[in-house]
Design a protein around this motif. Structure first.
Motif, PDB file in Angstrom:
ATOM      1  N   TYR A 115      38.995  36.081  45.464  1.00  6.43           N
ATOM      2  CA  TYR A 115      39.067  37.113  45.381  1.00  6.43           C
ATOM      3  C   TYR A 115      40.176  37.116  46.224  1.00  6.43           C
ATOM      4  N   VAL A 116      40.960  38.092  46.294  1.00  9.03           N
ATOM      5  CA  VAL A 116      42.894  38.282  47.054  1.00  9.03           C
ATOM      6  C   VAL A 116      42.141  38.613  48.608  1.00  9.03           C
ATOM      7  N   SER A 117      42.923  37.762  49.247  1.00  3.71           N
ATOM      8  CA  SER A 117      42.878  37.953  50.966  1.00  3.71           C
ATOM      9  C   SER A 117      43.404  39.073  51.972  1.00  3.71           C
ATOM     10  N   LEU A 118      42.531  39.538  52.754  1.00  3.87           N
ATOM     11  CA  LEU A 118      42.924  40.466  53.167  1.00  3.87           C
ATOM     12  C   LEU A 118      43.767  40.113  53.988  1.00  3.87           C
ATOM     13  N   PRO A 119      44.617  40.561  55.224  1.00  3.99           N
ATOM     14  CA  PRO A 119      45.379  39.812  55.824  1.00  3.99           C
ATOM     15  C   PRO A 119      45.587  39.000  56.919  1.00  3.99           C
ATOM     16  N   GLU A 120      43.846  39.049  57.812  1.00  4.12           N
ATOM     17  CA  GLU A 120      42.959  38.335  58.873  1.00  4.12           C
ATOM     18  C   GLU A 120      42.133  37.311  57.787  1.00  4.12           C
ATOM     19  N   GLU A 121      41.996  37.115  56.418  1.00  4.97           N
ATOM     20  CA  GLU A 121      41.994  36.396  55.993  1.00  4.97           C
ATOM     21  C   GLU A 121      42.558  34.644  55.160  1.00  4.97           C
ATOM     22  N   ASP A 132      44.660  33.165  53.601  1.00  4.10           N
ATOM     23  CA  ASP A 132      45.072  33.357  52.411  1.00  4.10           C
ATOM     24  C   ASP A 132      45.123  32.605  51.435  1.00  4.10           C
ATOM     25  N   THR A 133      44.278  33.753  50.096  1.00  5.34           N
ATOM     26  CA  THR A 133      43.953  32.659  48.971  1.00  5.34           C
ATOM     27  C   THR A 133      45.411  33.399  48.142  1.00  5.34           C
ATOM     28  N   LYS A 134      46.394  33.646  48.370  1.00  5.87           N
ATOM     29  CA  LYS A 134      47.245  33.296  47.368  1.00  5.87           C
ATOM     30  C   LYS A 134      47.666  32.417  46.691  1.00  5.87           C
ATOM     31  N   PRO A 135      48.715  31.547  47.675  1.00  2.49           N
ATOM     32  CA  PRO A 135      48.623  30.273  47.411  1.00  2.49           C
ATOM     33  C   PRO A 135      47.636  29.736  46.524  1.00  2.49           C
ATOM     34  N   ILE A 136      46.458  29.661  46.509  1.00  3.96           N
ATOM     35  CA  ILE A 136      45.316  29.040  46.064  1.00  3.96           C
ATOM     36  C   ILE A 136      45.240  29.933  44.035  1.00  3.96           C
ATOM     37  N   LEU A 137      45.524  31.020  44.448  1.00  7.69           N
ATOM     38  CA  LEU A 137      46.043  32.031  42.902  1.00  7.69           C
ATOM     39  C   LEU A 137      47.498  31.142  42.360  1.00  7.69           C
ATOM     40  N   ASN A 138      47.772  31.355  43.140  1.00  8.46           N
ATOM     41  CA  ASN A 138      49.307  30.928  42.421  1.00  8.46           C
ATOM     42  C   ASN A 138      49.707  29.448  41.569  1.00  8.46           C
ATOM     43  N   TYR A 139      48.937  28.847  42.437  1.00 10.40           N
ATOM     44  CA  TYR A 139      48.661  27.402  42.130  1.00 10.40           C
ATOM     45  C   TYR A 139      47.968  26.991  40.908  1.00 10.40           C
ATOM     46  N   ALA A 140      46.760  28.212  40.633  1.00  6.01           N
ATOM     47  CA  ALA A 140      45.700  28.077  39.277  1.00  6.01           C
ATOM     48  C   ALA A 140      46.862  28.695  38.182  1.00  6.01           C
ATOM     49  N   PHE A 141      47.504  29.747  38.497  1.00  5.47           N
ATOM     50  CA  PHE A 141      48.494  30.527  37.934  1.00  5.47           C
ATOM     51  C   PHE A 141      49.785  29.342  37.168  1.00  5.47           C
ATOM     52  N   GLN A 142      49.673  28.336  37.984  1.00  2.00           N
ATOM     53  CA  GLN A 142      50.639  27.245  37.155  1.00  2.00           C
ATOM     54  C   GLN A 142      50.098  26.472  36.763  1.00  2.00           C
ATOM     55  N   LYS A 143      49.127  25.828  37.236  1.00  3.65           N
ATOM     56  CA  LYS A 143      48.615  25.267  36.818  1.00  3.65           C
ATOM     57  C   LYS A 143      47.874  25.250  34.549  1.00  3.65           C
ATOM     58  N   GLY A 144      47.719  26.396  34.422  1.00  2.57           N
ATOM     59  CA  GLY A 144      47.510  27.029  33.432  1.00  2.57           C
ATOM     60  C   GLY A 144      46.111  27.000  33.603  1.00  2.57           C
ATOM     61  N   ILE A 145      45.324  27.470  34.938  1.00  2.00           N
ATOM     62  CA  ILE A 145      43.518  27.888  35.562  1.00  2.00           C
ATOM     63  C   ILE A 145      43.595  29.143  34.675  1.00  2.00           C
ATOM     64  N   THR A 146      42.422  29.178  34.742  1.00  6.66           N
ATOM     65  CA  THR A 146      41.851  30.830  34.243  1.00  6.66           C
ATOM     66  C   THR A 146      42.193  31.036  35.107  1.00  6.66           C
ATOM     67  N   VAL A 147      42.411  32.455  35.981  1.00 12.60           N
ATOM     68  CA  VAL A 147      42.002  33.068  37.049  1.00 12.60           C
ATOM     69  C   VAL A 147      41.127  34.682  37.047  1.00 12.60           C
ATOM     70  N   ALA A 148      39.861  34.285  37.793  1.00 10.17           N
ATOM     71  CA  ALA A 148      39.779  36.055  37.446  1.00 10.17           C
ATOM     72  C   ALA A 148      39.136  36.495  38.860  1.00 10.17           C
ATOM     73  N   VAL A 149      38.731  37.493  39.145  1.00  6.46           N
ATOM     74  CA  VAL A 149      39.452  38.546  40.756  1.00  6.46           C
ATOM     75  C   VAL A 149      38.389  39.489  40.321  1.00  6.46           C
ATOM     76  N   PRO A 150      37.559  39.618  41.349  1.00  2.00           N
ATOM     77  CA  PRO A 150      36.353  40.391  41.490  1.00  2.00           C
ATOM     78  C   PRO A 150      36.764  41.991  41.283  1.00  2.00           C
ATOM     79  N   ARG A 151      35.939  42.755  40.755  1.00  2.00           N
ATOM     80  CA  ARG A 151      35.813  44.032  40.680  1.00  2.00           C
ATOM     81  C   ARG A 151      34.523  45.500  41.296  1.00  2.00           C
ATOM     82  N   VAL A 152      34.641  45.953  42.183  1.00  2.00           N
ATOM     83  CA  VAL A 152      33.706  46.581  42.778  1.00  2.00           C
ATOM     84  C   VAL A 152      33.229  47.896  41.111  1.00  2.00           C
ATOM     85  N   ILE A 153      32.421  47.647  40.524  1.00  2.00           N
ATOM     86  CA  ILE A 153      32.051  48.133  39.582  1.00  2.00           C
ATOM     87  C   ILE A 153      31.026  49.038  39.321  1.00  2.00           C
TER      88      ILE A 153
END
Length: 184
Positions: A48-54, A56-77
């Motif tokens: 998930y992409v964190s909300l301000p009070e959670e 912070d997941t943005k550093p781990i997402l950035n880490y994955a982008f930099q390492k070439g790891i596939t990143v997936a994020v949820p969407r309510v369908i």
């Protein structure tokens, strides 16, 4: 204590964290997560992409982008149902339900493999690896389909006495706080 009371109490504790503490705790949690991931060969990170009070997941997402790891994020369908979609950067996100950043429409839906890791949000957690989410059951329904590694990120103030689990609840494999890593 029932789920609603635990949820409310835990949200208040999390909200009351001093911003300086929150920033320091986020960094400690991120470092612990990296140590845990260092010994795994992961092909994809579902988060998930964190909300301000959670936490912070943005550093781990950035880490994955930099390492070439596939990143997936949820969407309510649909009501109670979510899917994960591959994103290449933060520009692939838009504000969706509950003010959460979700993938824009038209991106590729992907499913976790045995080499994936899913970062799971929650409001309260216990030392038995149980969690209380936000009340919609989205993650429990989704996680019940896969045997992928499930990691929750939390502040220590979110740890509570044992949570009374329900039949549909899915336990975590790890809970990482600023103080420790809880595992089986």
């Amino acid at each position: 204590m029932d789920y609603d009371m635990l949820r409310s109490l835990s949200k208040k504790k999390r909200k009351d964290l001093h911003p300086m503490n929150r920033e320091a705790f986020n960094e400690l949690i991120f470092k612990k997560l990296l140590l845990l991931l260092e010994y795994r060969e992961i092909d994809s990170l579902f988060s998930y992409v964190s909300l301000p009070e959670e936490v912070d997941t943005k550093p781990i997402l950035n880490y994955a982008f930099q390492k070439g790891i596939t990143v997936a994020v949820p969407r309510v369908i649909d009501k109670g149902i979510m899917s994960f979609f591959r994103i290449n950067n933060f520009n692939d996100l838009e504000e969706g339900n509950f003010k959460v950043l979700e993938p824009v429409l038209g991106l590729e839906e992907i499913r976790p493999t045995n080499s994936s890791v899913i970062i799971v949000p929650g409001v309260a957690f216990d030392h038995n690896l149980s969690r209380i989410g936000y009340g919609g059951g989205y993650y429990d329904r989704y996680l019940g389909q896969f045997s992928t590694t499930k990691i929750a990120l939390a502040y220590s103030c979110q740890l509570v006495d044992p949570i009374e689990i329900r039949e549909h609840d899915v336990a975590m494999d790890y809970i990482i706080t600023e103080e420790k890593i809880i595992s089986k």
